[in-house]
Design a protein around this motif. Structure first.
Motif, short mmCIF file in Angstrom:
data_model
loop_
_atom_site.label_atom_id
_atom_site.label_comp_id
_atom_site.label_asym_id
_atom_site.label_seq_id
_atom_site.Cartn_x
_atom_site.Cartn_y
_atom_site.Cartn_z
N MET A 1 0.85 -1.17 0.00
CA MET A 1 0.00 0.00 0.00
C MET A 1 0.90 1.24 0.00
SD MET A 1 -3.15 0.83 2.57
CE MET A 1 -2.24 0.80 4.07
N LYS A 2 0.54 2.19 -0.86
CA LYS A 2 1.31 3.41 -0.99
C LYS A 2 0.34 4.57 -1.13
CE LYS A 2 4.69 5.69 -3.95
NZ LYS A 2 5.45 5.64 -5.19
N GLY A 7 -1.97 15.27 -7.10
CA GLY A 7 -1.07 15.80 -8.11
C GLY A 7 0.04 14.82 -8.46
N GLU A 8 0.61 14.18 -7.45
CA GLU A 8 1.67 13.18 -7.69
C GLU A 8 1.13 12.01 -8.48
OE1 GLU A 8 4.47 13.72 -3.72
OE2 GLU A 8 2.73 12.39 -3.64
N TYR A 9 -0.08 11.55 -8.13
CA TYR A 9 -0.66 10.42 -8.85
C TYR A 9 -0.83 10.75 -10.33
CZ TYR A 9 -3.59 6.66 -10.43
OH TYR A 9 -4.06 5.59 -11.14
N LEU A 10 -1.40 11.93 -10.60
CA LEU A 10 -1.64 12.30 -11.99
C LEU A 10 -0.34 12.48 -12.75
CD1 LEU A 10 -4.63 14.76 -11.51
CD2 LEU A 10 -4.71 12.41 -12.38
N ALA A 11 0.70 12.98 -12.10
CA ALA A 11 1.98 13.19 -12.76
C ALA A 11 2.70 11.88 -13.05
CB ALA A 11 2.87 14.09 -11.91
N GLN A 16 -6.53 11.86 -15.69
CA GLN A 16 -7.72 12.12 -14.89
C GLN A 16 -8.82 11.12 -15.23
OE1 GLN A 16 -8.99 16.21 -15.25
NE2 GLN A 16 -7.08 17.01 -14.39
N SER A 17 -8.95 10.78 -16.49
CA SER A 17 -9.98 9.82 -16.91
C SER A 17 -9.74 8.44 -16.31
CB SER A 17 -10.03 9.71 -18.43
OG SER A 17 -10.44 10.93 -19.00
N ASP A 18 -8.48 7.99 -16.31
CA ASP A 18 -8.15 6.69 -15.73
C ASP A 18 -8.45 6.67 -14.23
OD1 ASP A 18 -7.23 5.82 -18.20
OD2 ASP A 18 -5.13 6.27 -17.75
N LEU A 19 -8.08 7.73 -13.54
CA LEU A 19 -8.32 7.81 -12.10
C LEU A 19 -9.82 7.84 -11.82
CD1 LEU A 19 -7.36 8.06 -9.20
CD2 LEU A 19 -7.15 10.54 -9.57
N ALA A 20 -10.56 8.62 -12.57
CA ALA A 20 -12.00 8.70 -12.38
C ALA A 20 -12.66 7.33 -12.55
CB ALA A 20 -12.60 9.70 -13.36
N LYS A 21 -12.25 6.61 -13.57
CA LYS A 21 -12.81 5.28 -13.82
C LYS A 21 -12.50 4.34 -12.66
CE LYS A 21 -12.74 4.04 -18.00
NZ LYS A 21 -12.30 3.65 -19.35
N THR A 43 -4.59 6.37 -2.33
CA THR A 43 -3.93 5.20 -1.78
C THR A 43 -3.99 4.09 -2.82
OG1 THR A 43 -4.57 5.83 0.45
CG2 THR A 43 -3.86 3.55 0.12
N LEU A 44 -2.81 3.59 -3.20
CA LEU A 44 -2.70 2.48 -4.13
C LEU A 44 -2.62 1.21 -3.30
CD1 LEU A 44 -0.93 5.06 -5.23
CD2 LEU A 44 -0.60 3.53 -7.14
N MET A 45 -3.69 0.43 -3.31
CA MET A 45 -3.76 -0.80 -2.50
C MET A 45 -2.90 -1.89 -3.14
SD MET A 45 -5.66 0.11 -0.10
CE MET A 45 -7.08 0.99 0.45
#
Length: 65
Positions: A1-2, A7-11, A16-21, A43-45
């Motif tokens: 888990m991280k 902002g860091e995730y998107l960079a 944004q589309s992938d995260l939204a999905k 949080t990336l499980m």
């Protein structure tokens, strides 16, 4: 888990589309969260799923005393 900021995730991890999905929300909601500079952590499980949380002060809104 991280855990990383929005902002860091998107960079580093995707659009944004992938995260939204992955979160089950619309891309426009991710865009609004990003533009508003809210304190959003992703949080990336270990199983590959994502979870988003927002850190907010209490009370969230200042009263007009």
């Amino acid at each position: 888990m991280k855990t990383v900021t929005l902002g860091e995730y998107l960079a580093l991890h995707g659009t944004q589309s992938d995260l939204a999905k992955a979160l089950g929300i619309q891309q426009s909601a991710v865009s609004q969260m990003f533009r508003s500079k809210r304190t959003i952590n992703i949080t990336l499980m270990d199983d590959g799923t994502l979870e988003a949380t927002e850190l907010r002060p209490i009370p969230a809104k200042k009263s007009a005393a």
